[in-house]
Motif scaffolding. Structure first.
Motif, PDB file in Angstrom:
ATOM      1  N   PHE B 228      49.627 -63.285 -10.694  1.00  0.00           N
ATOM      2  CA  PHE B 228      50.688 -64.255 -10.951  1.00  0.00           C
ATOM      3  C   PHE B 228      50.181 -65.660 -10.619  1.00  0.00           C
ATOM      4  CE2 PHE B 228      54.609 -66.166  -8.860  1.00  0.00           C
ATOM      5  CZ  PHE B 228      55.077 -66.702 -10.038  1.00  0.00           C
ATOM      6  N   VAL B 229      49.547 -65.783  -9.457  1.00  0.00           N
ATOM      7  CA  VAL B 229      49.019 -67.085  -9.051  1.00  0.00           C
ATOM      8  C   VAL B 229      47.918 -67.524 -10.019  1.00  0.00           C
ATOM      9  CG1 VAL B 229      47.823 -68.308  -7.219  1.00  0.00           C
ATOM     10  CG2 VAL B 229      49.626 -66.692  -6.653  1.00  0.00           C
ATOM     11  N   VAL B 230      47.007 -66.588 -10.335  1.00  0.00           N
ATOM     12  CA  VAL B 230      45.911 -66.918 -11.258  1.00  0.00           C
ATOM     13  C   VAL B 230      46.472 -67.342 -12.603  1.00  0.00           C
ATOM     14  CG1 VAL B 230      44.059 -65.890 -12.621  1.00  0.00           C
ATOM     15  CG2 VAL B 230      44.152 -65.496 -10.173  1.00  0.00           C
ATOM     16  N   TYR B 231      47.470 -66.604 -13.087  1.00  0.00           N
ATOM     17  CA  TYR B 231      48.010 -66.921 -14.410  1.00  0.00           C
ATOM     18  C   TYR B 231      48.618 -68.311 -14.420  1.00  0.00           C
ATOM     19  CZ  TYR B 231      50.649 -66.897 -18.660  1.00  0.00           C
ATOM     20  OH  TYR B 231      51.141 -67.243 -19.883  1.00  0.00           O
ATOM     21  N   PHE B 232      49.398 -68.617 -13.403  1.00  0.00           N
ATOM     22  CA  PHE B 232      50.079 -69.911 -13.436  1.00  0.00           C
ATOM     23  C   PHE B 232      49.088 -71.063 -13.285  1.00  0.00           C
ATOM     24  CE2 PHE B 232      52.856 -73.320 -11.892  1.00  0.00           C
ATOM     25  CZ  PHE B 232      53.682 -73.373 -12.989  1.00  0.00           C
ATOM     26  N   ILE B 233      48.112 -70.899 -12.394  1.00  0.00           N
ATOM     27  CA  ILE B 233      47.120 -71.971 -12.232  1.00  0.00           C
ATOM     28  C   ILE B 233      46.308 -72.124 -13.517  1.00  0.00           C
ATOM     29  CG2 ILE B 233      45.116 -72.731 -10.922  1.00  0.00           C
ATOM     30  CD1 ILE B 233      46.302 -71.384  -8.508  1.00  0.00           C
ATOM     31  N   SER B 234      45.926 -70.992 -14.135  1.00  0.00           N
ATOM     32  CA  SER B 234      45.211 -71.084 -15.405  1.00  0.00           C
ATOM     33  C   SER B 234      46.081 -71.754 -16.457  1.00  0.00           C
ATOM     34  CB  SER B 234      44.816 -69.696 -15.911  1.00  0.00           C
ATOM     35  OG  SER B 234      44.100 -69.014 -14.941  1.00  0.00           O
ATOM     36  N   GLY B 235      47.384 -71.483 -16.389  1.00  0.00           N
ATOM     37  CA  GLY B 235      48.296 -72.114 -17.334  1.00  0.00           C
ATOM     38  C   GLY B 235      48.290 -73.625 -17.166  1.00  0.00           C
ATOM     39  N   VAL B 236      48.278 -74.076 -15.915  1.00  0.00           N
ATOM     40  CA  VAL B 236      48.219 -75.515 -15.666  1.00  0.00           C
ATOM     41  C   VAL B 236      46.915 -76.076 -16.228  1.00  0.00           C
ATOM     42  CG1 VAL B 236      48.216 -77.291 -13.902  1.00  0.00           C
ATOM     43  CG2 VAL B 236      49.666 -75.304 -13.630  1.00  0.00           C
ATOM     44  N   ALA B 237      45.823 -75.323 -16.049  1.00  0.00           N
ATOM     45  CA  ALA B 237      44.535 -75.789 -16.558  1.00  0.00           C
ATOM     46  C   ALA B 237      44.517 -75.783 -18.086  1.00  0.00           C
ATOM     47  CB  ALA B 237      43.417 -74.910 -16.021  1.00  0.00           C
ATOM     48  N   GLU B 238      45.133 -74.763 -18.696  1.00  0.00           N
ATOM     49  CA  GLU B 238      45.141 -74.660 -20.157  1.00  0.00           C
ATOM     50  C   GLU B 238      45.918 -75.802 -20.789  1.00  0.00           C
ATOM     51  OE1 GLU B 238      44.473 -71.826 -22.717  1.00  0.00           O
ATOM     52  OE2 GLU B 238      42.789 -72.103 -21.398  1.00  0.00           O
ATOM     53  N   THR B 239      46.973 -76.249 -20.115  1.00  0.00           N
ATOM     54  CA  THR B 239      47.777 -77.323 -20.688  1.00  0.00           C
ATOM     55  C   THR B 239      47.208 -78.695 -20.317  1.00  0.00           C
ATOM     56  OG1 THR B 239      49.212 -76.999 -18.808  1.00  0.00           O
ATOM     57  CG2 THR B 239      49.951 -76.112 -20.875  1.00  0.00           C
ATOM     58  N   ASN B 240      46.074 -78.697 -19.655  1.00  0.00           N
ATOM     59  CA  ASN B 240      45.412 -79.955 -19.274  1.00  0.00           C
ATOM     60  C   ASN B 240      46.300 -80.847 -18.429  1.00  0.00           C
ATOM     61  OD1 ASN B 240      43.193 -79.196 -20.736  1.00  0.00           O
ATOM     62  ND2 ASN B 240      43.932 -80.186 -22.593  1.00  0.00           N
ATOM     63  N   ARG B 241      47.063 -80.239 -17.537  1.00  0.00           N
ATOM     64  CA  ARG B 241      47.921 -81.022 -16.671  1.00  0.00           C
ATOM     65  C   ARG B 241      47.207 -81.291 -15.351  1.00  0.00           C
ATOM     66  NH1 ARG B 241      52.420 -83.570 -17.902  1.00  0.00           N
ATOM     67  NH2 ARG B 241      53.070 -83.182 -15.792  1.00  0.00           N
ATOM     68  N   ALA B 242      47.669 -82.301 -14.627  1.00  0.00           N
ATOM     69  CA  ALA B 242      47.126 -82.571 -13.307  1.00  0.00           C
ATOM     70  C   ALA B 242      47.343 -81.327 -12.449  1.00  0.00           C
ATOM     71  CB  ALA B 242      47.857 -83.749 -12.689  1.00  0.00           C
ATOM     72  N   PRO B 243      46.436 -80.938 -11.554  1.00  0.00           N
ATOM     73  CA  PRO B 243      45.183 -81.602 -11.204  1.00  0.00           C
ATOM     74  C   PRO B 243      43.995 -81.236 -12.100  1.00  0.00           C
ATOM     75  CG  PRO B 243      45.524 -79.715  -9.792  1.00  0.00           C
ATOM     76  CD  PRO B 243      46.681 -79.753 -10.725  1.00  0.00           C
ATOM     77  N   PHE B 244      44.240 -80.632 -13.269  1.00  0.00           N
ATOM     78  CA  PHE B 244      43.143 -80.238 -14.154  1.00  0.00           C
ATOM     79  C   PHE B 244      43.035 -81.183 -15.347  1.00  0.00           C
ATOM     80  CE2 PHE B 244      44.593 -76.382 -12.085  1.00  0.00           C
ATOM     81  CZ  PHE B 244      43.422 -75.860 -11.610  1.00  0.00           C
ATOM     82  N   ASP B 245      43.508 -82.427 -15.216  1.00  0.00           N
ATOM     83  CA  ASP B 245      43.591 -83.280 -16.391  1.00  0.00           C
ATOM     84  C   ASP B 245      42.333 -84.117 -16.611  1.00  0.00           C
ATOM     85  OD1 ASP B 245      44.036 -84.794 -14.199  1.00  0.00           O
ATOM     86  OD2 ASP B 245      45.587 -86.043 -15.079  1.00  0.00           O
ATOM     87  N   VAL B 246      41.164 -83.536 -16.333  1.00  0.00           N
ATOM     88  CA  VAL B 246      39.926 -84.276 -16.608  1.00  0.00           C
ATOM     89  C   VAL B 246      39.774 -84.554 -18.096  1.00  0.00           C
ATOM     90  CG1 VAL B 246      38.611 -83.486 -14.634  1.00  0.00           C
ATOM     91  CG2 VAL B 246      38.663 -82.122 -16.687  1.00  0.00           C
ATOM     92  N   VAL B 247      40.490 -83.769 -18.935  1.00  0.00           N
ATOM     93  CA  VAL B 247      40.388 -83.975 -20.376  1.00  0.00           C
ATOM     94  C   VAL B 247      40.922 -85.350 -20.750  1.00  0.00           C
ATOM     95  CG1 VAL B 247      41.212 -83.128 -22.570  1.00  0.00           C
ATOM     96  CG2 VAL B 247      40.525 -81.531 -20.818  1.00  0.00           C
ATOM     97  N   GLU B 248      42.040 -85.720 -20.138  1.00  0.00           N
ATOM     98  CA  GLU B 248      42.574 -87.057 -20.391  1.00  0.00           C
ATOM     99  C   GLU B 248      41.922 -88.070 -19.465  1.00  0.00           C
ATOM    100  OE1 GLU B 248      46.851 -85.154 -21.065  1.00  0.00           O
ATOM    101  OE2 GLU B 248      46.870 -87.251 -20.459  1.00  0.00           O
ATOM    102  N   GLY B 249      41.919 -87.746 -18.191  1.00  0.00           N
ATOM    103  CA  GLY B 249      41.230 -88.552 -17.182  1.00  0.00           C
ATOM    104  C   GLY B 249      41.373 -90.045 -17.367  1.00  0.00           C
ATOM    105  N   GLU B 250      42.597 -90.569 -17.246  1.00  0.00           N
ATOM    106  CA  GLU B 250      42.841 -91.996 -17.528  1.00  0.00           C
ATOM    107  C   GLU B 250      41.838 -92.899 -16.832  1.00  0.00           C
ATOM    108  OE1 GLU B 250      44.754 -90.016 -15.923  1.00  0.00           O
ATOM    109  OE2 GLU B 250      46.792 -89.903 -16.731  1.00  0.00           O
ATOM    110  N   SER B 251      41.521 -92.546 -15.574  1.00  0.00           N
ATOM    111  CA  SER B 251      40.703 -93.471 -14.799  1.00  0.00           C
ATOM    112  C   SER B 251      39.216 -93.336 -15.119  1.00  0.00           C
ATOM    113  CB  SER B 251      40.948 -93.216 -13.317  1.00  0.00           C
ATOM    114  OG  SER B 251      40.870 -91.850 -13.047  1.00  0.00           O
ATOM    115  N   GLU B 252      38.826 -92.302 -15.878  1.00  0.00           N
ATOM    116  CA  GLU B 252      37.406 -92.142 -16.194  1.00  0.00           C
ATOM    117  C   GLU B 252      37.140 -92.371 -17.682  1.00  0.00           C
ATOM    118  OE1 GLU B 252      36.669 -88.116 -15.113  1.00  0.00           O
ATOM    119  OE2 GLU B 252      38.013 -88.314 -13.408  1.00  0.00           O
ATOM    120  N   ILE B 253      37.900 -91.692 -18.537  1.00  0.00           N
ATOM    121  CA  ILE B 253      37.632 -91.791 -19.971  1.00  0.00           C
ATOM    122  C   ILE B 253      38.886 -92.223 -20.721  1.00  0.00           C
ATOM    123  CG2 ILE B 253      35.652 -90.232 -20.058  1.00  0.00           C
ATOM    124  CD1 ILE B 253      37.536 -87.987 -20.772  1.00  0.00           C
TER     125      ILE B 253
END
Lengths: 200, 363
Positions: B228-253
């Motif tokens: 359950f924990v893995v699924y939800f955290i992976s879900g956050v990463a899949e949607t590119n939301r913070a804290p996994f938002d390196v895809v958008e990364g306003e301050s870097e790219i």
């Protein structure tokens, strides 16, 4: 023509055009994207054949994972098309006969004798409540368990081999150990010193 | 439901004496009309949820950071998302000169189409589902795995370094976390022995606790807690939301793959991101938190429970964003491959062995 046949011809037309564009597109990224379209359409054709498990897995594995990595690589390549074209006539003497051989082989196998409508009668329509996924799972883990396990072991070996081949240990990388970083406590890094205030 | 609607139309048009003439025209295409009506019935509330999710995100993060958040447009700022939508709608869509034109236009469509198509197999209550297919779980996994194309194509077609960096990051990140997500779903599949969402939910309503009036202890989250924990955290990463938002990364790219997009094309990426958030929240509630089942025996099941659970997961999304700093890229990869994937494989074995023992609770 009933609706199923219409959908089949529609999908087949897209599939054929997309496949042709894969080999004729000038831009490799466009070619890869046409391959994605071809996979997706092929899965549509499989859905028409009531092979829903295979159709979905085709999208999941090939469209969702394999082609993403393909694109990843193709996008980063700096391909000079002119230089690739140069070799065309030089290699034709080898490539041409091989292509002809492949066409002949395919024709021999797919000829009407083995894969025609008579040789391959349509399977009986399954009853209600028939689950493609369940049946496939049951067959794989009972009748075909050894071939299946063998295939997975071969794949595992291939994965390990591929990783080992590309593994390079660089001396100048500064490796970080996350558990060490997390285990750090304030007292390891900061020392509180009590000293009298200094006046300038 | 269908019969009720038909009865209503019959009554309404009979007031004018037009029903028979109308029905003669509509009858051959009625199934199609009905399916389209159901699709609209799912998408319109979904889009409204997306609009107000952006509003609540700004409000809630505002409160968490002791700010007020949007409060100018309409009462309590409630018209803010409408105003934002209008603004984006009327802005010009600029296509960069050196962009790959067709792909530049297709990319936002590729982002939003899977985010919407996935909803076709999601049930909202017993029987409230557009397509009650057998392989619903697989379908969701396959369709959502295509969302990454929108990002990759956008990054490549923009012909911009920042956009391309964003695309590269997202390709690696989304493929990595899909594996952990898939394994978590394999566990759900094992315990419910079905790929159909309605069956998965109903399976959670059975068990010792459920029959003693404490249904929430029978739900999948307890025996499958690590998944359950893995699924939800992976879900956050899949949607590119913070804290996994390196895809958008306003301050870097700047904004990653979206940097060259404006107006409605940009809004479509935004819609896709929020629709995916709601989808992940819904799937988490359906597969691990009992969907529309009531947590206690004396209250009836129903859609409101599902809505409450979805809202809770969405709050978590917003909470994460207000709380955690962005992961570094190598940390994201480490978490995905070295922590989640081994944990998932281990838990598949644990569940498998558990189901063979006499203490099997999943029947």
């Amino acid at each position: 023509m009933d609706i199923k046949t219409t959908v089949f011809y529609f999908l087949s037309a897209i599939l054929v055009i997309a496949s042709l564009r894969v080999i004729t597109a000038r831009n490799p990224v466009h070619a890869a994207l046409f391959l994605v379209l071809a996979f997706f359409t092929a899965s549509g054709v499989w859905l028409l054949l009531e092979a829903e498990f295979l159709a979905i897995v085709l999208v999941l594995v090939y469209v969702g994972a394999v082609m993403v990595l393909f694109l990843f690589v193709v996008m980063m390549l700096d391909i000079n098309l002119e230089r690739l074209r140069e070799g065309f006539w030089n290699n034709l003497w080898l490539g041409g006969p091989i292509a002809l051989l492949m066409v002949a082989e395919m024709a021999a196998v797919l000829a009407a004798r083995y894969f025609g409508a008579e040789a391959m009668p349509a399977p009986q329509a399954p009853g209600a409540g028939y689950s493609n996924t369940k049946e496939l799972g049951r067959l794989i883990y009972t009748d075909y368990v050894y071939p299946f396990e063998l295939a997975s072991v071969i794949l595992l070996v291939a994965i390990i081999a591929a990783i080992t081949l590309t593994l390079r240990h660089r001396k100048d990388t500064r490796r970080l150990n996350s558990s060490e970083q997390i285990a750090v406590r304030r007292n390891d890094r900061v020392r509180m010193v009590s000293m009298p205030a200094e006046k300038e | 439901m269908e019969a009720l609607v038909l009865q209503f139309f019959q009554w309404f048009w009979n007031l004018f004496g037009l029903w028979d003439a109308l029905w003669a025209i509509v009858k051959p295409v009625w199934p199609l009309v009905w399916v389209l009506a159901k699709i609209v019935g799912i998408l319109v509330p979904l889009m409204l949820c997306v609009a107000y999710l952006t509003f609540w995100e700004r409000k809630i993060i505002g409160w968490m950071q002791v700010r007020i958040g949007p409060n100018r447009v309409g009462p309590w700022g409630l018209l803010q998302p409408i105003a934002d939508g209008m603004k984006l709608f009327f802005k010009e869509v600029i296509v960069p000169t050196d962009a790959s034109k067709a792909l530049f236009i297709i990319a936002p469509i590729m982002a939003i189409a899977p985010a919407l198509a996935a909803w076709s197999v999601v049930p909202f209550a017993e029987g409230w589902v557009l397509a009650n297919v057998d392989a619903g779980l697989l379908y969701i996994l396959a369709i959502t795995s295509m969302g990454v194309y929108g990002v990759i194509i956008a990054g490549w077609a923009s012909n911009s370094k920042y956009a391309f960096l964003g695309a590269m990051r997202s390709a690696a990140q989304m493929v990595s976390y899909e594996i952990a997500m898939g394994f978590a779903l394999v566990c759900v599949l094992m315990v419910s022995s079905s790929l159909n969402f309605t069956d998965i939910v109903n399976q959670q309503g059975r068990g010792w606790f459920a029959s003693h009036g404490a249904g929430f202890l029978s739900w999948n989250w307890l025996p499958l807690l690590p998944m359950f924990v893995v699924y939800f955290i992976s879900g956050v990463a899949e949607t590119n939301r913070a804290p996994f938002d390196v895809v958008e990364g306003e301050s870097e790219i700047v904004a990653g793959h979206m940097v060259e997009y404006s107006g409605m094309a940009f809004a479509m990426f935004f819609l896709a991101e929020y629709a995916n958030m709601i989808l992940i929240a819904t799937l988490s509630s359906l597969m691990f938190m009992g969907g529309w089942l009531s947590p206690v025996g004396f209250l009836p099941d129903g859609f409101l429970w599902l809505a409450a659970k979805i809202s809770f997961f969405l709050l978590l999304f917003l909470w994460f964003r207000a709380t955690f700093p962005r992961y570094r890229y190598d940390q994201i990869m480490r978490l995905g491959w070295k922590v989640f994937v081994p944990l998932c494989i281990l838990w598949v074995v644990v569940i498998g062995v558990w189901m063979l023992t006499p203490w099997n609770v999943f029947k």
